[in-house]
Structure formats: C-alpha cells, structure tokens
Write an enzyme that holds these catalytic residues in place. Structure first.
Site: not given
Ligand code: KIV
Length: 282
Positions: A130, A199
């Site tokens: 991600k 978010e």
């Molecule tokens: O790093 C994380 O925990 C995230 C979440 C807030 C989606 O990216």
C-alpha cells in the site's frame, strides 16, 4: 513459552477457510459483502485476527505510532517494516497481508517504488503493498502493478503528508476538494490498484468514490458507505487512553492488561505466586 502456532484461538472444529486473495476483493464489491481489515504488527496479534476471520491484515506504517513510540509515521523505515510484515505473514494462513511502503521509500519515482515493493514482497511473504497518494503517485502504482504486485491506494487524510495537510483534518470538504479526491481515486484505479483506503473523508465524498470506482474502497473515518472498513487494532481493542472519533473501542484491553500486571506484581510481592501448581517437584 507458547508460540503463535500454539494459539488456543485456532478452532479445530471450524470449517476449513480458504486464503483471502485479491480476486475476493472484486467479488466482495460485486456482491456487496463488506471487507474487514485490521492492522497487525506481530505474530501474536496476526494469529488472533486471522483466526477471528479478518479478511485483510495491514502491516501499517502506523507501527511508528503504535509500537515504536513516534508521534508520526514519518520516521518509519523499510527496515522497520520488514520484520513486522514477516511475522504477520508467517502467522496469518488465511488473511491477505498488505504491507505499507513507508515515507521516503517511493516518492522519488517508479524505479524507487518498484525496488521497495520488490524488497518487501521478497523478504516478508506479504501479498500486496500500500502507498499513499493519488495522481502524483500513479506512475509508481503502475510500475509496481506491472511487476505483478497488487497495490492498495490510500487517499483522504494521508498520515505521511500530515505536515502538508495541516495536521489530522477531515479531507474532501467542499466541491473542489471532493472533486480532487474523486480524480485521485480514479487515477489510482486506472494505474492498476486493487483497492483504495479512504481515511478521514466526509461520508459524501466516500460515497461518491465508492460509487464511481470498480475497485473496493476501504474506509477508516469515512462512514459506513465504503466497501470495507479498516481500524488500527490498538484503537479497536482499547489499548490506549485516547481513541480517534471514528474508531470504536470493541474491548478494553489496555485496562485488562494493566489489571493483569498489577495482580501479578501483588502476588509476587505477597509470595503467593508461584504456588505449588506452578512449581516443579523432584
Ligand atoms: O498505517 C496504517 O495503519 C494505515 C491505516 C490508518 C489505514 O495506513
């Protein structure tokens, strides 16, 4: 000492569960089945959440705040992410494990992003990565996707840009901001992302993005309109005193753990632990 594999949370009588894979994301969106995601940073919690049937485990760079005591995610490095992601992937036989590209590991361009993603995949056993951003990182998402690595986007409040965003502020307020967020969401999708985290956005913009995208949206502070939900596990389980407005405390683990530690200390001090049942005789 018990190891994650010994966990009493594994139910031998439960029907065999198949591993959650990226095509299940598309299926979930099509069928209107809500996607569940939690963060995890170690083998113990990963095994518990996997046994609980959570679809996706995110080894988030929130490890910086939750586990390493930083006030932002900015100091987190790829070397911090690797042992955490390896532990989570090794303890989660069913969930799809997603690992964050931390700040500074992909912004320079597609080549840097691909190098980081390849390293994370090779060294951790995670199934996807991600990264934060929209149109500005579309080339990075395309390069990683073209290498056969599934990518999750992350829009709205993006913690790695918290200084540029002026702190923890709800995103997508006003027509221009909403339009920009939707344009970013479409760009992330067109670049090949398999899903996108939204978010701290308004419910309206989250609903609009969810409607226009073919890929699922996974919300955190974006209302119930998204295709799935993600929470930082320490918020979800009530490990800390403070909880963000969007996170519900589904347990009070912090209080329970403190009580357990106090009980242990008082029994040690009183000489009542260990007793005969917890001692070995010759
Ligand atoms: O790093 C994380 O925990 C995230 C979440 C807030 C989606 O990216």
């Amino acid at each position: 000492m018990a190891t994650p594999g010994d966990n009493a949370v594994q139910d031998a009588a439960a029907p065999r569960r198949r591993r959650y894979r990226v095509h299940h994301l598309a299926q979930a969106k099509e069928q209107g089945t809500k996607i569940t995601m939690l963060t995890a940073y170690d083998a113990l919690t990963a095994a518990v959440f996997d046994a609980a049937g959570i679809d996706l485990l995110l080894v988030g760079d929130s490890i910086g705040n939750t586990m390493h005591g930083h006030t932002t995610t900015l100091p987190v490095t790829v070397d911090d992410m690797i042992p955490a992601a390896r532990a989570v992937a090794g303890a989660a036989p069913h969930a799809l494990v997603v690992v964050d590209l931390p700040f500074g590991s992909y912004e320079a361009g597609p080549e840097q992003a691909l190098g980081t993603a390849v390293r994370l995949m090779k060294e951790t056993g995670a199934a996807a990565v991600k990264l934060e951003g929209g149109r500005t990182v579309a080339a990075q998402i395309r390069a990683i996707t073209d290498a056969g690595i599934p990518v999750f986007g992350h829009l709205g409040f993006t913690p790695q840009s918290e200084h540029a965003l002026g702190g923890h502020r709800v995103q997508g307020r006003g027509d221009d901001a909403a339009e920009a967020l939707c344009a970013d969401a479409l760009a992330v999708q067109e670049a090949g992302a398999v899903a996108v985290v939204l978010e701290m956005t308004t419910v309206e913009v989250a609903a609009r993005a969810t409607e226009i995208l073919r890929i699922p949206t996974i919300g955190i502070g974006a209302g119930a309109v998204t295709d799935g939900q993600v929470l930082v596990w320490t918020d979800m389980a009530g490990m800390t005193d403070w909880t963000p407005k969007f996170a519900r405390r589904f347990a009070e683990l912090g209080t329970a753990l403190r009580q357990a530690a106090e009980d242990y200390a008082s029994e040690v001090r009183a000489g009542t632990f260990p007793d005969a049942a917890h001692s070995f005789e010759s």
